[in-house]
Write a protein that holds these residues in place. Sequence first.
Motif, PDB file in Angstrom:
ATOM      1  N   ASP A   1       6.150   7.193  -0.567  1.00  0.00           N
ATOM      2  CA  ASP A   1       5.900   7.321  -2.007  1.00  0.00           C
ATOM      3  C   ASP A   1       5.680   8.769  -2.386  1.00  0.00           C
ATOM      4  O   ASP A   1       6.091   9.215  -3.464  1.00  0.00           O
ATOM      5  CB  ASP A   1       4.682   6.477  -2.391  1.00  0.00           C
ATOM      6  N   VAL A   2       5.018   9.517  -1.513  1.00  0.00           N
ATOM      7  CA  VAL A   2       4.861  10.966  -1.662  1.00  0.00           C
ATOM      8  C   VAL A   2       5.203  11.580  -0.314  1.00  0.00           C
ATOM      9  O   VAL A   2       4.600  11.230   0.702  1.00  0.00           O
ATOM     10  CB  VAL A   2       3.426  11.360  -2.062  1.00  0.00           C
ATOM     11  N   ALA A   3       6.171  12.489  -0.286  1.00  0.00           N
ATOM     12  CA  ALA A   3       6.582  13.148   0.952  1.00  0.00           C
ATOM     13  C   ALA A   3       6.300  14.642   0.862  1.00  0.00           C
ATOM     14  O   ALA A   3       6.854  15.322  -0.008  1.00  0.00           O
ATOM     15  CB  ALA A   3       8.063  12.904   1.222  1.00  0.00           C
ATOM     16  N   VAL A   4       5.432  15.116   1.731  1.00  0.00           N
ATOM     17  CA  VAL A   4       5.180  16.551   1.842  1.00  0.00           C
ATOM     18  C   VAL A   4       6.034  17.054   2.993  1.00  0.00           C
ATOM     19  O   VAL A   4       5.683  16.888   4.168  1.00  0.00           O
ATOM     20  CB  VAL A   4       3.686  16.845   2.083  1.00  0.00           C
ATOM     21  N   ILE A   5       7.178  17.630   2.672  1.00  0.00           N
ATOM     22  CA  ILE A   5       8.138  18.092   3.667  1.00  0.00           C
ATOM     23  C   ILE A   5       8.008  19.609   3.757  1.00  0.00           C
ATOM     24  O   ILE A   5       8.546  20.345   2.916  1.00  0.00           O
ATOM     25  CB  ILE A   5       9.573  17.697   3.282  1.00  0.00           C
ATOM     26  N   VAL A   6       7.267  20.082   4.761  1.00  0.00           N
ATOM     27  CA  VAL A   6       7.022  21.523   4.835  1.00  0.00           C
ATOM     28  C   VAL A   6       8.319  22.232   5.239  1.00  0.00           C
ATOM     29  O   VAL A   6       9.110  21.711   6.021  1.00  0.00           O
ATOM     30  CB  VAL A   6       5.875  21.861   5.807  1.00  0.00           C
ATOM     31  N   PRO A   7       8.549  23.424   4.681  1.00  0.00           N
ATOM     32  CA  PRO A   7       9.837  24.105   4.872  1.00  0.00           C
ATOM     33  C   PRO A   7       9.936  24.858   6.202  1.00  0.00           C
ATOM     34  O   PRO A   7       9.947  26.096   6.248  1.00  0.00           O
ATOM     35  CB  PRO A   7       9.888  25.058   3.672  1.00  0.00           C
ATOM     36  N   GLU A   8      10.005  24.108   7.289  1.00  0.00           N
ATOM     37  CA  GLU A   8      10.237  24.669   8.618  1.00  0.00           C
ATOM     38  C   GLU A   8      11.128  23.711   9.394  1.00  0.00           C
ATOM     39  O   GLU A   8      11.226  22.526   9.062  1.00  0.00           O
ATOM     40  CB  GLU A   8       8.925  24.896   9.371  1.00  0.00           C
ATOM     41  N   GLN A   9      11.728  24.220  10.482  1.00  0.00           N
ATOM     42  CA  GLN A   9      12.655  23.434  11.290  1.00  0.00           C
ATOM     43  C   GLN A   9      12.137  23.160  12.700  1.00  0.00           C
ATOM     44  O   GLN A   9      12.348  22.083  13.248  1.00  0.00           O
ATOM     45  CB  GLN A   9      14.015  24.155  11.388  1.00  0.00           C
TER      46      GLN A   9
ATOM     47  N   ILE B   1       0.845  -1.198   0.000  1.00  0.00           N
ATOM     48  CA  ILE B   1       0.000   0.000   0.000  1.00  0.00           C
ATOM     49  C   ILE B   1       0.884   1.254   0.000  1.00  0.00           C
ATOM     50  O   ILE B   1       1.928   1.286   0.647  1.00  0.00           O
ATOM     51  CB  ILE B   1      -0.998   0.015   1.173  1.00  0.00           C
ATOM     52  N   PRO B   2       0.476   2.295  -0.732  1.00  0.00           N
ATOM     53  CA  PRO B   2       1.278   3.506  -0.826  1.00  0.00           C
ATOM     54  C   PRO B   2       1.386   4.227   0.513  1.00  0.00           C
ATOM     55  O   PRO B   2       0.494   4.146   1.362  1.00  0.00           O
ATOM     56  CB  PRO B   2       0.521   4.364  -1.844  1.00  0.00           C
ATOM     57  N   VAL B   3       2.475   4.971   0.665  1.00  0.00           N
ATOM     58  CA  VAL B   3       2.737   5.741   1.883  1.00  0.00           C
ATOM     59  C   VAL B   3       2.844   7.214   1.532  1.00  0.00           C
ATOM     60  O   VAL B   3       3.582   7.598   0.616  1.00  0.00           O
ATOM     61  CB  VAL B   3       4.047   5.277   2.557  1.00  0.00           C
ATOM     62  N   ILE B   4       2.095   8.028   2.252  1.00  0.00           N
ATOM     63  CA  ILE B   4       2.246   9.479   2.196  1.00  0.00           C
ATOM     64  C   ILE B   4       2.917   9.914   3.488  1.00  0.00           C
ATOM     65  O   ILE B   4       2.495   9.513   4.575  1.00  0.00           O
ATOM     66  CB  ILE B   4       0.889  10.197   2.048  1.00  0.00           C
ATOM     67  N   GLY B   5       3.959  10.703   3.385  1.00  0.00           N
ATOM     68  CA  GLY B   5       4.632  11.234   4.554  1.00  0.00           C
ATOM     69  C   GLY B   5       4.353  12.715   4.694  1.00  0.00           C
ATOM     70  O   GLY B   5       4.462  13.458   3.720  1.00  0.00           O
ATOM     71  N   LEU B   6       3.975  13.140   5.891  1.00  0.00           N
ATOM     72  CA  LEU B   6       3.784  14.560   6.196  1.00  0.00           C
ATOM     73  C   LEU B   6       4.791  14.889   7.281  1.00  0.00           C
ATOM     74  O   LEU B   6       4.694  14.396   8.416  1.00  0.00           O
ATOM     75  CB  LEU B   6       2.351  14.806   6.662  1.00  0.00           C
ATOM     76  N   THR B   7       5.795  15.705   6.926  1.00  0.00           N
ATOM     77  CA  THR B   7       6.924  15.901   7.817  1.00  0.00           C
ATOM     78  C   THR B   7       7.498  17.306   7.650  1.00  0.00           C
ATOM     79  O   THR B   7       6.854  18.191   7.070  1.00  0.00           O
ATOM     80  CB  THR B   7       7.984  14.792   7.556  1.00  0.00           C
ATOM     81  N   GLY B   8       8.708  17.526   8.174  1.00  0.00           N
ATOM     82  CA  GLY B   8       9.371  18.824   8.073  1.00  0.00           C
ATOM     83  C   GLY B   8      10.872  18.630   8.135  1.00  0.00           C
ATOM     84  O   GLY B   8      11.387  17.542   7.871  1.00  0.00           O
ATOM     85  N   LYS B   9      11.599  19.694   8.495  1.00  0.00           N
ATOM     86  CA  LYS B   9      13.065  19.663   8.567  1.00  0.00           C
ATOM     87  C   LYS B   9      13.625  19.132   7.241  1.00  0.00           C
ATOM     88  O   LYS B   9      13.284  19.644   6.182  1.00  0.00           O
ATOM     89  CB  LYS B   9      13.524  18.852   9.776  1.00  0.00           C
ATOM     90  N   ASP B  10      14.453  18.067   7.300  1.00  0.00           N
ATOM     91  CA  ASP B  10      14.994  17.509   6.057  1.00  0.00           C
ATOM     92  C   ASP B  10      14.189  16.298   5.588  1.00  0.00           C
ATOM     93  O   ASP B  10      14.590  15.602   4.665  1.00  0.00           O
ATOM     94  CB  ASP B  10      16.470  17.142   6.224  1.00  0.00           C
ATOM     95  N   GLY B  11      13.079  16.045   6.241  1.00  0.00           N
ATOM     96  CA  GLY B  11      12.220  14.924   5.866  1.00  0.00           C
ATOM     97  C   GLY B  11      12.507  13.655   6.639  1.00  0.00           C
ATOM     98  O   GLY B  11      11.636  12.800   6.770  1.00  0.00           O
ATOM     99  N   GLY B  12      13.745  13.500   7.124  1.00  0.00           N
ATOM    100  CA  GLY B  12      14.114  12.302   7.870  1.00  0.00           C
ATOM    101  C   GLY B  12      13.883  11.021   7.078  1.00  0.00           C
ATOM    102  O   GLY B  12      13.815  11.026   5.846  1.00  0.00           O
ATOM    103  N   LYS B  13      13.757   9.914   7.789  1.00  0.00           N
ATOM    104  CA  LYS B  13      13.539   8.617   7.134  1.00  0.00           C
ATOM    105  C   LYS B  13      12.216   8.587   6.378  1.00  0.00           C
ATOM    106  O   LYS B  13      12.110   8.017   5.298  1.00  0.00           O
ATOM    107  CB  LYS B  13      13.557   7.495   8.173  1.00  0.00           C
ATOM    108  N   LEU B  14      11.196   9.209   6.957  1.00  0.00           N
ATOM    109  CA  LEU B  14       9.887   9.209   6.321  1.00  0.00           C
ATOM    110  C   LEU B  14       9.937   9.924   4.982  1.00  0.00           C
ATOM    111  O   LEU B  14       9.338   9.469   3.995  1.00  0.00           O
ATOM    112  CB  LEU B  14       8.864   9.875   7.250  1.00  0.00           C
ATOM    113  N   GLY B  15      10.666  11.017   4.930  1.00  0.00           N
ATOM    114  CA  GLY B  15      10.797  11.744   3.668  1.00  0.00           C
ATOM    115  C   GLY B  15      11.474  10.932   2.587  1.00  0.00           C
ATOM    116  O   GLY B  15      11.181  11.087   1.399  1.00  0.00           O
ATOM    117  N   GLN B  16      12.377  10.046   3.001  1.00  0.00           N
ATOM    118  CA  GLN B  16      13.094   9.202   2.042  1.00  0.00           C
ATOM    119  C   GLN B  16      12.268   7.994   1.599  1.00  0.00           C
ATOM    120  O   GLN B  16      12.367   7.541   0.462  1.00  0.00           O
ATOM    121  CB  GLN B  16      14.410   8.727   2.654  1.00  0.00           C
ATOM    122  N   ARG B  17      11.449   7.464   2.498  1.00  0.00           N
ATOM    123  CA  ARG B  17      10.786   6.184   2.244  1.00  0.00           C
ATOM    124  C   ARG B  17       9.367   6.328   1.684  1.00  0.00           C
ATOM    125  O   ARG B  17       8.851   5.390   1.069  1.00  0.00           O
ATOM    126  CB  ARG B  17      10.739   5.359   3.533  1.00  0.00           C
TER     127      ARG B  17
END
Length: 216
Positions: free
Chosen positions: A181-189, A163-179
């Motif tokens: 299928d779609v990573a929404v990495i908002v531009p904040e720290q 099943i597809p994975v959507i990641g909602l994260t920040g900073k540099d995305g971390g592991k979730l941003g890398q893994r």
Amino acid sequence: MLNEKQQQLLDQLVERYPKLEQVRRQITDAYELLAQCYAQGGKLLIGGNGGSCADAEHIVGELMKGFCKQRPLPQDLKEKLEAADPDQGRHLAECLQGGLAAIALTGHAGLSTAFANDVDPDLVYAQQLCGYACAGDVFLGISTSGNAKNVDYAVTVAKAKGIPVIGLTGKDGGKLGQRADVAVIVPEQETYRIQELHLPVYHVLCLMLEERFFPC
């Protein structure tokens, strides 16, 4: 493909939160995954911790009932409700609303505490995905750092179950941003600033989905 109203919703989001222009394409990609999921009868499974746990519950509240629209039930279901019980059915037909199936993996205290006590607390979300996830579903992992261990374990189960994975994260995305299928990495720290941008992102996704599946 976004329709005119959905495009307008996305434009308004970026107008209110200019930083989100950087992730406009990823938001659109996340919407497309979710729209495909719901079009084929799937459901959304959501996990997060702390403020992200609250966000998971918030998202379910927007999807499982009317958000900005009333979402009346289909006529055939109204008729079946009245046939099942003329008095209750009429009331149910008037009051119930159309929903988009979503489960927050954060709220099952009995299961979560039992599995945490008996096995491993970091695997609670993974266990729920193992039991809930079916072909056509989507997992949404929310983590401000992208490195939440329990979310990462859940991602592994999602991938194993196809099943597809959507990641909602920040900073540099971390592991979730890398893994994801779609990573929404908002531009904040900072965590609270990331969370401040997560809310409008998932609100617009819910609005776009409501427009798609409840156009009237």
